[in-house]
Motif scaffolding. Sequence first.
Motif, PDB file in Angstrom:
ATOM      1  N   ALA A 159       9.291  10.373 -10.484  1.00  0.00           N
ATOM      2  CA  ALA A 159      10.373   9.614  -9.851  1.00  0.00           C
ATOM      3  C   ALA A 159      10.257   8.133 -10.205  1.00  0.00           C
ATOM      4  O   ALA A 159      11.271   7.462 -10.443  1.00  0.00           O
ATOM      5  CB  ALA A 159      10.335   9.799  -8.333  1.00  0.00           C
ATOM      6  N   LYS A 160       9.029   7.608 -10.258  1.00  0.00           N
ATOM      7  CA  LYS A 160       8.836   6.204 -10.617  1.00  0.00           C
ATOM      8  C   LYS A 160       9.262   5.954 -12.063  1.00  0.00           C
ATOM      9  O   LYS A 160       9.909   4.947 -12.363  1.00  0.00           O
ATOM     10  CB  LYS A 160       7.364   5.827 -10.418  1.00  0.00           C
ATOM     11  CG  LYS A 160       7.009   4.432 -10.830  1.00  0.00           C
ATOM     12  CD  LYS A 160       7.760   3.382 -10.041  1.00  0.00           C
ATOM     13  CE  LYS A 160       7.356   1.986 -10.465  1.00  0.00           C
ATOM     14  NZ  LYS A 160       8.326   0.984 -10.095  1.00  0.00           N
ATOM     15  N   ALA A 161       8.922   6.879 -12.960  1.00  0.00           N
ATOM     16  CA  ALA A 161       9.324   6.730 -14.360  1.00  0.00           C
ATOM     17  C   ALA A 161      10.845   6.754 -14.495  1.00  0.00           C
ATOM     18  O   ALA A 161      11.426   5.977 -15.260  1.00  0.00           O
ATOM     19  CB  ALA A 161       8.694   7.828 -15.202  1.00  0.00           C
ATOM     20  N   GLU A 162      11.506   7.634 -13.736  1.00  0.00           N
ATOM     21  CA  GLU A 162      12.971   7.697 -13.768  1.00  0.00           C
ATOM     22  C   GLU A 162      13.589   6.407 -13.228  1.00  0.00           C
ATOM     23  O   GLU A 162      14.567   5.892 -13.775  1.00  0.00           O
ATOM     24  CB  GLU A 162      13.467   8.900 -12.975  1.00  0.00           C
ATOM     25  CG  GLU A 162      13.148  10.228 -13.641  1.00  0.00           C
ATOM     26  CD  GLU A 162      13.425  11.410 -12.731  1.00  0.00           C
ATOM     27  OE1 GLU A 162      13.838  11.210 -11.567  1.00  0.00           O
ATOM     28  OE2 GLU A 162      13.211  12.548 -13.190  1.00  0.00           O
ATOM     29  N   ALA A 163      13.020   5.875 -12.141  1.00  0.00           N
ATOM     30  CA  ALA A 163      13.528   4.629 -11.570  1.00  0.00           C
ATOM     31  C   ALA A 163      13.346   3.479 -12.562  1.00  0.00           C
ATOM     32  O   ALA A 163      14.234   2.635 -12.719  1.00  0.00           O
ATOM     33  CB  ALA A 163      12.807   4.320 -10.260  1.00  0.00           C
ATOM     34  N   ASN A 164      12.205   3.447 -13.235  1.00  0.00           N
ATOM     35  CA  ASN A 164      11.979   2.413 -14.248  1.00  0.00           C
ATOM     36  C   ASN A 164      12.991   2.527 -15.383  1.00  0.00           C
ATOM     37  O   ASN A 164      13.504   1.518 -15.866  1.00  0.00           O
ATOM     38  CB  ASN A 164      10.560   2.514 -14.809  1.00  0.00           C
ATOM     39  CG  ASN A 164       9.521   2.033 -13.827  1.00  0.00           C
ATOM     40  OD1 ASN A 164       9.851   1.421 -12.821  1.00  0.00           O
ATOM     41  ND2 ASN A 164       8.270   2.326 -14.109  1.00  0.00           N
ATOM     42  N   ALA A 165      13.269   3.752 -15.817  1.00  0.00           N
ATOM     43  CA  ALA A 165      14.235   3.962 -16.900  1.00  0.00           C
ATOM     44  C   ALA A 165      15.636   3.509 -16.468  1.00  0.00           C
ATOM     45  O   ALA A 165      16.359   2.871 -17.244  1.00  0.00           O
ATOM     46  CB  ALA A 165      14.256   5.432 -17.313  1.00  0.00           C
TER      47      ALA A 165
ATOM     48  N   ALA B 196       0.836  -1.205   0.000  1.00  0.00           N
ATOM     49  CA  ALA B 196       0.000   0.000   0.000  1.00  0.00           C
ATOM     50  C   ALA B 196       0.871   1.256   0.000  1.00  0.00           C
ATOM     51  O   ALA B 196       0.588   2.221  -0.718  1.00  0.00           O
ATOM     52  CB  ALA B 196      -0.928   0.001   1.208  1.00  0.00           C
ATOM     53  N   ARG B 197       1.939   1.236   0.792  1.00  0.00           N
ATOM     54  CA  ARG B 197       2.831   2.400   0.845  1.00  0.00           C
ATOM     55  C   ARG B 197       3.537   2.610  -0.493  1.00  0.00           C
ATOM     56  O   ARG B 197       3.716   3.739  -0.948  1.00  0.00           O
ATOM     57  CB  ARG B 197       3.847   2.208   1.956  1.00  0.00           C
ATOM     58  CG  ARG B 197       4.699   3.418   2.187  1.00  0.00           C
ATOM     59  CD  ARG B 197       5.491   3.290   3.439  1.00  0.00           C
ATOM     60  NE  ARG B 197       6.309   4.471   3.613  1.00  0.00           N
ATOM     61  CZ  ARG B 197       7.179   4.623   4.574  1.00  0.00           C
ATOM     62  NH1 ARG B 197       7.326   3.691   5.473  1.00  0.00           N
ATOM     63  NH2 ARG B 197       7.891   5.717   4.659  1.00  0.00           N
ATOM     64  N   ALA B 198       3.923   1.505  -1.147  1.00  0.00           N
ATOM     65  CA  ALA B 198       4.563   1.613  -2.457  1.00  0.00           C
ATOM     66  C   ALA B 198       3.596   2.196  -3.482  1.00  0.00           C
ATOM     67  O   ALA B 198       3.978   3.031  -4.308  1.00  0.00           O
ATOM     68  CB  ALA B 198       5.060   0.247  -2.909  1.00  0.00           C
ATOM     69  N   ARG B 199       2.318   1.755  -3.446  1.00  0.00           N
ATOM     70  CA  ARG B 199       1.316   2.309  -4.369  1.00  0.00           C
ATOM     71  C   ARG B 199       1.135   3.806  -4.149  1.00  0.00           C
ATOM     72  O   ARG B 199       1.062   4.578  -5.093  1.00  0.00           O
ATOM     73  CB  ARG B 199      -0.033   1.594  -4.195  1.00  0.00           C
ATOM     74  CG  ARG B 199      -0.150   0.302  -4.941  1.00  0.00           C
ATOM     75  CD  ARG B 199      -1.586  -0.189  -4.981  1.00  0.00           C
ATOM     76  NE  ARG B 199      -2.186  -0.343  -3.670  1.00  0.00           N
ATOM     77  CZ  ARG B 199      -2.081  -1.427  -2.907  1.00  0.00           C
ATOM     78  NH1 ARG B 199      -1.379  -2.464  -3.317  1.00  0.00           N
ATOM     79  NH2 ARG B 199      -2.671  -1.469  -1.731  1.00  0.00           N
ATOM     80  N   GLU B 200       1.058   4.218  -2.877  1.00  0.00           N
ATOM     81  CA  GLU B 200       0.903   5.642  -2.564  1.00  0.00           C
ATOM     82  C   GLU B 200       2.111   6.440  -3.056  1.00  0.00           C
ATOM     83  O   GLU B 200       1.962   7.534  -3.593  1.00  0.00           O
ATOM     84  CB  GLU B 200       0.724   5.827  -1.062  1.00  0.00           C
ATOM     85  CG  GLU B 200      -0.602   5.322  -0.528  1.00  0.00           C
ATOM     86  CD  GLU B 200      -0.639   5.315   0.989  1.00  0.00           C
ATOM     87  OE1 GLU B 200       0.333   5.779   1.626  1.00  0.00           O
ATOM     88  OE2 GLU B 200      -1.641   4.824   1.533  1.00  0.00           O
ATOM     89  N   SER B 201       3.290   5.878  -2.853  1.00  0.00           N
ATOM     90  CA  SER B 201       4.504   6.568  -3.285  1.00  0.00           C
ATOM     91  C   SER B 201       4.536   6.715  -4.806  1.00  0.00           C
ATOM     92  O   SER B 201       4.897   7.776  -5.330  1.00  0.00           O
ATOM     93  CB  SER B 201       5.731   5.791  -2.807  1.00  0.00           C
ATOM     94  OG  SER B 201       6.906   6.379  -3.294  1.00  0.00           O
ATOM     95  N   ARG B 202       4.152   5.648  -5.534  1.00  0.00           N
ATOM     96  CA  ARG B 202       4.126   5.724  -6.998  1.00  0.00           C
ATOM     97  C   ARG B 202       3.110   6.756  -7.469  1.00  0.00           C
ATOM     98  O   ARG B 202       3.354   7.497  -8.413  1.00  0.00           O
ATOM     99  CB  ARG B 202       3.790   4.354  -7.594  1.00  0.00           C
ATOM    100  CG  ARG B 202       4.940   3.391  -7.568  1.00  0.00           C
ATOM    101  CD  ARG B 202       4.665   2.181  -8.433  1.00  0.00           C
ATOM    102  NE  ARG B 202       3.486   1.444  -8.042  1.00  0.00           N
ATOM    103  CZ  ARG B 202       3.470   0.420  -7.195  1.00  0.00           C
ATOM    104  NH1 ARG B 202       4.586   0.002  -6.646  1.00  0.00           N
ATOM    105  NH2 ARG B 202       2.345  -0.204  -6.908  1.00  0.00           N
TER     106      ARG B 202
END
Length: 194
Positions: A38-44, A26-32
């Motif tokens: 930031a999530k797109a950069e981490a994925n890249a 749940a915390r990861a979903r909220e953070s995304r």
Amino acid sequence: MPLVHFRRHAGKPKGRDYRCKRCVAARARESRAANPKAKAEANARYRAVQLASRPDEYRAAQRESDQRYRERKRRDRERTRAWHEANADHERAYRQANAERRNANARAWRYRRRVSNHLAELQTVIALWADLTDTDTPDPVDAAALVDHWTASGVANICARGCGKPWREITHVVPLSKGGAHGVTNLVPVCGRC
């Protein structure tokens, strides 16, 4: 709660994380949701590392994923086409029964789009004016709220100055230069001639 619901963590005293798996997810979903950039950069970054470390495996996995996606889309199109063919009479009857409502919705959508386009032009002019006068640029006005206000005021399709002609532009009742606000109540449609 049983220990199986907690992730293993060698750095913790009991060898388990203090948050349950559900809370971590749940915390990861909220953070995304809160930080999509930031999530797109981490994925890249992750893709770049995977591509650099195992390029053949990564490309093969990517091809398989793309193929599965195309296959799923093809199945969805076929299923949709089959449903439309099986229910053609029902769709035709529904369209005929609701033609007036569909037309009214289409007219309302086109009107909101027209107002939105005029508001975008007006917002550009206001931004230039704000730059020239060293003032803050006001927040944009919502087109749907403006249309609702005009409809309630009885000036939705005509010039607000009373000439009865269709409107061509949006202007402020009290100009911004004289202290007027850039808001729903201060914007009116005018024909631009009277």
